[in-house]
Structure formats: C-alpha cells, structure tokens
Design a protein around this motif. Structure first.
Motif, PDB file in Angstrom:
ATOM      1  N   PHE A 111       0.858  -1.197   0.000  1.00 37.20           N
ATOM      2  CA  PHE A 111       0.000   0.000   0.000  1.00 37.20           C
ATOM      3  C   PHE A 111       0.888   1.238   0.000  1.00 37.20           C
ATOM      4  CE2 PHE A 111      -3.149   2.598   2.753  1.00 37.20           C
ATOM      5  CZ  PHE A 111      -3.691   3.199   1.627  1.00 37.20           C
ATOM      6  N   ASN A 163       0.955   3.147   3.338  1.00 37.32           N
ATOM      7  CA  ASN A 163       1.390   2.423   4.531  1.00 37.32           C
ATOM      8  C   ASN A 163       1.871   1.037   4.108  1.00 37.32           C
ATOM      9  OD1 ASN A 163       1.733   0.981   6.892  1.00 37.32           O
ATOM     10  ND2 ASN A 163      -0.111   1.791   7.875  1.00 37.32           N
ATOM     11  N   TRP A 220       2.873  -1.460   5.532  1.00 38.18           N
ATOM     12  CA  TRP A 220       2.504  -2.599   6.369  1.00 38.18           C
ATOM     13  C   TRP A 220       1.255  -3.298   5.821  1.00 38.18           C
ATOM     14  CZ3 TRP A 220       5.636  -4.566   9.934  1.00 38.18           C
ATOM     15  CH2 TRP A 220       6.644  -3.754  10.431  1.00 38.18           C
ATOM     16  N   TYR A 221       0.607  -2.673   4.839  1.00 40.04           N
ATOM     17  CA  TYR A 221      -0.615  -3.234   4.247  1.00 40.04           C
ATOM     18  C   TYR A 221      -0.427  -3.403   2.746  1.00 40.04           C
ATOM     19  CZ  TYR A 221      -2.786  -2.199   8.693  1.00 40.04           C
ATOM     20  OH  TYR A 221      -3.080  -2.181  10.035  1.00 40.04           O
ATOM     21  N   TRP A 222      -1.365  -4.088   2.117  1.00 45.21           N
ATOM     22  CA  TRP A 222      -1.349  -4.305   0.678  1.00 45.21           C
ATOM     23  C   TRP A 222      -2.360  -3.397  -0.011  1.00 45.21           C
ATOM     24  CZ3 TRP A 222       2.514  -7.178  -1.021  1.00 45.21           C
ATOM     25  CH2 TRP A 222       3.065  -8.156  -0.180  1.00 45.21           C
ATOM     26  N   GLN A 223      -2.159  -3.227  -1.314  1.00 46.20           N
ATOM     27  CA  GLN A 223      -3.191  -2.614  -2.133  1.00 46.20           C
ATOM     28  C   GLN A 223      -3.365  -3.467  -3.381  1.00 46.20           C
ATOM     29  OE1 GLN A 223      -1.572   1.351  -2.884  1.00 46.20           O
ATOM     30  NE2 GLN A 223      -1.392   0.875  -5.066  1.00 46.20           N
ATOM     31  N   PRO A 283      -6.539  -0.040  -0.882  1.00 48.42           N
ATOM     32  CA  PRO A 283      -5.957  -0.822   0.211  1.00 48.42           C
ATOM     33  C   PRO A 283      -6.791  -2.072   0.461  1.00 48.42           C
ATOM     34  CG  PRO A 283      -7.035   1.156   1.050  1.00 48.42           C
ATOM     35  CD  PRO A 283      -7.060   1.258  -0.445  1.00 48.42           C
ATOM     36  N   ILE A 284      -6.106  -3.131   0.861  1.00 48.19           N
ATOM     37  CA  ILE A 284      -6.792  -4.397   1.084  1.00 48.19           C
ATOM     38  C   ILE A 284      -6.196  -5.096   2.302  1.00 48.19           C
ATOM     39  CG2 ILE A 284      -5.263  -5.636  -0.509  1.00 48.19           C
ATOM     40  CD1 ILE A 284      -7.629  -7.381  -1.317  1.00 48.19           C
ATOM     41  N   PHE A 285      -7.058  -5.672   3.103  1.00 43.62           N
ATOM     42  CA  PHE A 285      -6.636  -6.488   4.241  1.00 43.62           C
ATOM     43  C   PHE A 285      -6.941  -7.933   3.871  1.00 43.62           C
ATOM     44  CE2 PHE A 285      -7.129  -8.489   8.416  1.00 43.62           C
ATOM     45  CZ  PHE A 285      -5.972  -8.036   9.044  1.00 43.62           C
ATOM     46  N   LEU A 286      -5.928  -8.782   3.913  1.00 45.22           N
ATOM     47  CA  LEU A 286      -6.076 -10.153   3.431  1.00 45.22           C
ATOM     48  C   LEU A 286      -6.666 -11.057   4.510  1.00 45.22           C
ATOM     49  CD1 LEU A 286      -2.744 -10.502   1.439  1.00 45.22           C
ATOM     50  CD2 LEU A 286      -4.989  -9.740   0.639  1.00 45.22           C
ATOM     51  N   ILE A 287      -7.753 -11.743   4.146  1.00 42.70           N
ATOM     52  CA  ILE A 287      -8.437 -12.680   5.045  1.00 42.70           C
ATOM     53  C   ILE A 287      -8.622 -13.977   4.271  1.00 42.70           C
ATOM     54  CG2 ILE A 287     -10.521 -13.135   6.386  1.00 42.70           C
ATOM     55  CD1 ILE A 287     -10.963 -10.073   6.423  1.00 42.70           C
ATOM     56  N   TYR A 291      -8.257 -14.206   0.158  1.00 46.06           N
ATOM     57  CA  TYR A 291      -6.852 -14.633   0.137  1.00 46.06           C
ATOM     58  C   TYR A 291      -6.771 -16.149   0.261  1.00 46.06           C
ATOM     59  CZ  TYR A 291      -2.250 -15.580   2.230  1.00 46.06           C
ATOM     60  OH  TYR A 291      -1.026 -16.096   2.531  1.00 46.06           O
TER      61      TYR A 291
END
Length: 197
Positions: free
Chosen positions: A4, A7, A9-12, A17-21, A51
């Motif tokens: 991202f 930031n 520490w996160y992905w995009q 932005p995306i939070f992987l679950i 994910y």
C-alpha cells in the motif's frame, strides 16, 4: 497486488488498500478441478475471504506432476504435463475473477521427503535428464544453489520459468519461495531475485 503506497505494512490491489483474510480446505487448491474448486472459492468469498495460500504441491492422491511422463515411465524435466498447467491457469483465472489474492509457494519440501522421493519426477531415477544418484533426496535438491551446481539448477530454473510464464500475467499473485522452509538464505534469496528479475 503491491504494498500500500500510504502504509507499506498493508497491501493494495486494483488501486485500493486491502486487508487479506483467508482460509481453505487444502494447501494446493490449484490441483482441484471444476466445481470442486469454484464452489470452494465462492464459499470463501461468501464468508468475506479474499486470500488463499497455494503451494505448488503434488503429493496428494489424484495430484498431477508438472512434467510429461514418457513411454518408459520416466519423466522428461524439459517437457510439460499440459493438464497440470491447465489446472494452474484455471485456478488463477477463477481466483482473479473473484478478486482473491493467491500466495503462491514455489517449493514444498514435503513433496520430495521420505517415501515421496521414491516416485517423484525430481528423483533422477525417475527422469531421463539426470544421472542416477545425482540427487539422493531433498537435501541434495535444495543444496544446488549453495553448491553452484548450474547443470542441476537448470532443471529447477526450467520449472520456475514455466511457472512464471503462466503466473506473471495475473495481478493477484504474491510469491513465496518455500513452504515451512528450513533451507539456507542463499536458496531463498536466489529464487526471490530470480523472480524479481
């Protein structure tokens, strides 16, 4: 997918932005076919998942190997089993359609451990490309980089080249070198740099 921009520490993904679950029923879902796979992917999405971890593993019953078997029962490490690669393409197509990020793990030490080594195409006794005994097991297989054994690495590199020829056209793939690795940093770094290049 990439870190991202605001930031790291996160992905995009696709600019957002995306939070992987994630969660799945197997570690090598690319080996699954048709509705068995698509129903599982739909279940993941319906539960809010985006994910999947996928090892390029071939140790389960019904799994295919990457290499083409010859009439003599031995594999050719320079020829491909198209059904294997079609499974991978189908998997990547279906995950991409659903916006599912795939962590694709290149090597899985359990595929060539203990009794699996006896039947695996990487075993020189089971292929036409290497002299019998060149690799006596997974320790030899994973020491090629440390030993700078280019005549052996060429077959590993051929596999990775074929893999990348399929995967690099998809934007939903994160590359991971080894499953539960106990290999040297040289091995990990060699393949990470190879993929990056």
């Amino acid at each position: 997918i990439q870190p991202f921009s605001e930031n790291p520490w996160y992905w995009q993904y696709r600019g957002e932005p995306i939070f992987l679950i994630g969660g799945s029923d197997d570690d090598n879902l690319f080996q699954w076919n048709g509705n068995e796979l698509t129903d599982h992917l739909d279940l993941l999405v319906s539960a809010g998942g985006n994910y999947l971890r996928n090892t390029m593993s071939d140790r389960d019953e019904g799994n295919l190997y990457a290499f083409k078997p010859g009439d003599n029962g031995k594999y050719d490490l320079t020829q491909w089993n198209e059904a294997y690669w079609q499974r991978l393409t189908f998997f990547l197509e279906e995950t991409s359609k659903r916006g599912i990020i795939v962590q694709l793990t290149l090597w899985d030490q359990y595929d060539i451990g203990s009794s699996r080594w006896k039947v695996h195409p990487w075993n020189p006794d089971n292929n036409i490309n290497m002299e019998s005994g060149t690799w006596k097991g997974r320790n030899d297989f994973y020491s090629t980089v440390d030993r700078k054994a280019q005549d052996e690495i060429q077959y590993q590199q051929g596999y990775i080249d074929k893999l990348l020829s399929v995967t690099l056209s998809y934007g939903n793939v994160l590359y991971n070198i080894n499953n539960e690795s106990s290999q040297t940093g040289d091995w990990e770094n060699h393949w990470a740099l190879y993929i990056k290049n």
